[in-house]
Design a protein around this motif. Structure first.
Motif, PDB file in Angstrom:
ATOM      1  N   TYR A 250      36.972  41.578  63.145  1.00 45.30           N
ATOM      2  CA  TYR A 250      37.579  40.700  64.046  1.00 45.30           C
ATOM      3  C   TYR A 250      36.668  39.452  63.878  1.00 45.30           C
ATOM      4  O   TYR A 250      37.116  38.227  63.797  1.00 45.30           O
ATOM      5  N   SER A 251      35.374  39.500  64.174  1.00 46.15           N
ATOM      6  CA  SER A 251      34.532  38.472  64.185  1.00 46.15           C
ATOM      7  C   SER A 251      34.379  37.795  62.886  1.00 46.15           C
ATOM      8  O   SER A 251      34.201  36.590  62.719  1.00 46.15           O
ATOM      9  N   GLU A 252      34.572  38.506  61.789  1.00 45.94           N
ATOM     10  CA  GLU A 252      34.625  37.833  60.384  1.00 45.94           C
ATOM     11  C   GLU A 252      35.672  37.064  60.335  1.00 45.94           C
ATOM     12  O   GLU A 252      35.802  35.983  59.680  1.00 45.94           O
ATOM     13  N   ILE A 253      37.006  37.379  60.663  1.00 43.69           N
ATOM     14  CA  ILE A 253      38.186  36.813  60.781  1.00 43.69           C
ATOM     15  C   ILE A 253      37.976  35.378  61.665  1.00 43.69           C
ATOM     16  O   ILE A 253      38.406  34.184  61.300  1.00 43.69           O
TER      17      ILE A 253
ATOM     18  N   GLN B 265      36.826  29.464  61.620  1.00 37.56           N
ATOM     19  CA  GLN B 265      35.906  28.305  61.948  1.00 37.56           C
ATOM     20  C   GLN B 265      35.971  28.470  63.560  1.00 37.56           C
ATOM     21  O   GLN B 265      36.027  27.261  64.140  1.00 37.56           O
ATOM     22  N   LYS B 266      36.344  29.637  64.138  1.00 36.53           N
ATOM     23  CA  LYS B 266      36.521  29.727  65.834  1.00 36.53           C
ATOM     24  C   LYS B 266      35.503  30.992  66.145  1.00 36.53           C
ATOM     25  O   LYS B 266      36.416  31.906  66.368  1.00 36.53           O
ATOM     26  N   PRO B 267      34.426  30.999  65.818  1.00 32.82           N
ATOM     27  CA  PRO B 267      33.546  31.951  66.178  1.00 32.82           C
ATOM     28  C   PRO B 267      33.606  32.603  67.427  1.00 32.82           C
ATOM     29  O   PRO B 267      33.375  33.894  67.742  1.00 32.82           O
ATOM     30  N   THR B 268      34.220  32.014  68.383  1.00 26.48           N
ATOM     31  CA  THR B 268      33.902  32.209  69.781  1.00 26.48           C
ATOM     32  C   THR B 268      35.527  32.801  70.366  1.00 26.48           C
ATOM     33  O   THR B 268      35.700  33.326  71.255  1.00 26.48           O
ATOM     34  N   SER B 269      36.364  33.090  69.237  1.00 23.70           N
ATOM     35  CA  SER B 269      37.761  33.188  69.382  1.00 23.70           C
ATOM     36  C   SER B 269      38.015  34.583  69.059  1.00 23.70           C
ATOM     37  O   SER B 269      39.329  34.753  68.712  1.00 23.70           O
ATOM     38  N   ILE B 270      37.257  35.391  69.170  1.00 27.10           N
ATOM     39  CA  ILE B 270      37.367  36.885  68.651  1.00 27.10           C
ATOM     40  C   ILE B 270      38.516  37.549  69.415  1.00 27.10           C
ATOM     41  O   ILE B 270      39.221  38.272  68.988  1.00 27.10           O
TER      42      ILE B 270
END
Length: 182
Positions: free
Chosen positions: A111-114, A119-124
């Motif tokens: 999920y974090s790779e997605i 380009q929304k790393p805090t949107s897991i």
């Protein structure tokens, strides 16, 4: 009663021997693959929310192309889908679903790779919610998303189906010399 504003949505029941799934398409493409052994009521509820002016029509013939490609996938004869899809969601959901389609057959992403890819790393968590709302199981391969530590996580089709899909892809990827990181 049909008005000129109504959208026809055609459906059939796909039976791959292990699971039965309702599938539906508009004239623009596949818009829904239900959970295994789900009901037609599930499809109707989804349509009421996403396409409230739609008219649901059973038409096995119109969906034959989709049945053929899904059957080929389950038989290990197809790794990519060429059928058109007609996705209905928010702009963020659409971006997540498009990202899922970039995950190659036989591979997985977290999920974090997605989230990083978008380009929304805090949107897991938002990514996870969007993945859970994916209306087109298998063709939009949300089963290829796993937990960061490699664990299998939630799946609308159920964890057993997710495990079987990854096993199918892993077997076929290994047969072609590809590796799968789970």
């Amino acid at each position: 009663m049909n008005t000129n504003n109504d959208l026809f949505v055609y459906w059939t029941l796909f039976d791959n021997k292990q699971w039965k799934m309702h599938i539906a398409a508009t004239t623009n493409g596949l818009c829904y693959i239900g959970s295994p052994n789900g009901s037609l009521a599930d499809l109707s509820r989804w349509l009421k929310k996403r396409l409230p002016n739609s008219v649901l029509v059973q038409d096995d013939q119109k969906l034959q192309l989709y049945i053929d490609e899904l059957s080929q996938y389950f038989e290990g004869q197809r790794q990519t889908f060429t059928v058109p899809v007609d996705l209905y969601g928010t702009p963020f959901q659409l971006s997540v679903w498009n990202a899922l389609c970039e995950i190659p057959y036989g591979q997985t992403k977290s999920y974090s790779e997605i989230a990083d890819y978008l380009q929304k790393p805090t949107s897991i968590r938002a990514v996870g919610t969007a993945i859970g709302a994916n209306p087109v199981l298998i063709v939009v391969p949300c089963h290829r998303v796993i937990g960061k530590n490699g664990t299998l996580t939630g799946y609308r089709g159920g964890l057993e189906m997710k495990k079987q899909l990854l096993k199918l892809e892993n077997k076929n990827a290994l047969n072609e010399g590809k590796s799968m990181h789970v």
